[in-house]
Design an enzyme around this catalytic site. Structure first.
Site, PDB file in Angstrom:
ATOM      1  N   ARG A   1      37.305  36.530  45.552  1.00 55.14           N
ATOM      2  CA  ARG A   1      36.827  36.745  44.087  1.00 55.14           C
ATOM      3  C   ARG A   1      37.372  35.225  43.051  1.00 55.14           C
ATOM      4  NH1 ARG A   1      37.000  42.323  43.159  1.00 55.14           N
ATOM      5  NH2 ARG A   1      36.797  42.588  40.385  1.00 55.14           N
TER       6      ARG A   1
ATOM      7  N   ARG B   1      35.566  42.501  32.283  1.00 58.36           N
ATOM      8  CA  ARG B   1      35.369  42.691  33.340  1.00 58.36           C
ATOM      9  C   ARG B   1      34.096  41.413  33.415  1.00 58.36           C
ATOM     10  NH1 ARG B   1      35.435  48.440  35.738  1.00 58.36           N
ATOM     11  NH2 ARG B   1      35.484  47.395  37.982  1.00 58.36           N
TER      12      ARG B   1
END
Ligand code: AP5
Length: 217
Positions: free
Chosen positions: A86, A169
């Protein structure tokens, strides 16, 4: 064999990874699920990760890299990765860890969804705390309201699926995770781009069709 699924929160990584894992007999490794399981068990890692997860930030790279290296080792390198890597740092460490075992990533799938559809997907998601099955209150309803079709457990809503945390997010995704696809492209990896705004079944069909054309799978 190692398959990586990339995409923003709510792109359907978990949903599609489960299907890909079933189809190709791979272990589904979700960094988010492993972190949530650590939190549930009250481990040191779970305690350290909690504040990052609840605010929509990324857990520090070093914690994640150690955690996922162990999981990939346990899966004997036959896995579909969901939520990892990520960051570019995580992607580089994954490449190094696989190279040390004479392995490499066999396929990278990037699920594309516009930010505008993500909030509805996340706030409508319901998950099974026992078996990990994922539903949606409008698009993927369980047969019996609030109950998991697979194991009969009561479904729950994730704490980080509220609109404010979802916005954080998404911001984190654009700043830190979107560049991972660029890292792979710059290093000669082919990225399989999939429009993930279609139905779950249509997305699965598109992903499997592409993966089936790769000789490695
Ligand atoms: P994580 O659990 O990985 O969350 P995420 O990436 O934000 O992804 P989601 O699980 O929310 O979404 P998804 O893409 O899997 O979608 P899903 O299939 O469920 O991470 C949580 C946190 O842990 C992070 O914020 C971070 O703090 C930490 N973390 C995890 N990994 C980390 C790492 N590597 N480094 C650092 N920190 C890390 O689908 C969502 C909903 O949409 C469901 O209801 C589903 O039914 C529905 N849906 C899916 N596909 C479709 C479709 N095609 N049409 C309509 N509805 C659909």
């Amino acid at each position: 064999m190692v398959i990586v699924l990339l995409g923003p929160p709510g792109a359907g990584k978990g949903t599609q990874c489960k299907r890909v894992a079933d189809k190709y007999k791979l272990v589904h490794l979700s960094s988010g699920d492993i972190l949530r399981s650590n939190r549930k068990d009250g481990t040191e890692l779970g305690k350290k990760a909690a504040e990052y997860m609840d605010s929509g930030k990324l857990v520090p790279d070093q914690l994640i890299i150690e955690m996922m290296a162990g999981a990939i080792e346990s899966a004997k390198g036959n896995c579909v990765l969901d939520g990892f890597p990520r960051t570019v740092v995580q992607a580089k460490e994954l490449d190094k860890a696989l190279a040390a075992k004479n392995k490499k990533i066999d396929a990278i799938v990037n699920l594309a969804v516009d930010d505008s559809v993500i909030e509805n997907r996340m706030t409508g998601r319901r998950s099974c705390p026992a078996c990990g099955a994922v539903y949606h209150i409008e698009t993927l309803k369980p047969k019996k309201d609030g109950i998991c079709d697979k194991c009969g457990e009561k479904l729950v809503q994730r704490a980080d699926d509220n609109p404010e945390v979802v916005r954080n997010r998404l911001k984190t995704y654009h700043e830190q995770t979107a560049p991972v696809a660029g890292y792979y492209a710059d290093n000669g990896n082919k990225i399989i781009d999939i429009d993930s705004e279609r139905s779950v079944d249509e997305v699965t069909k598109a992903v499997i069709e592409k993966l089936d054309t790769l000789s490695a799978v």
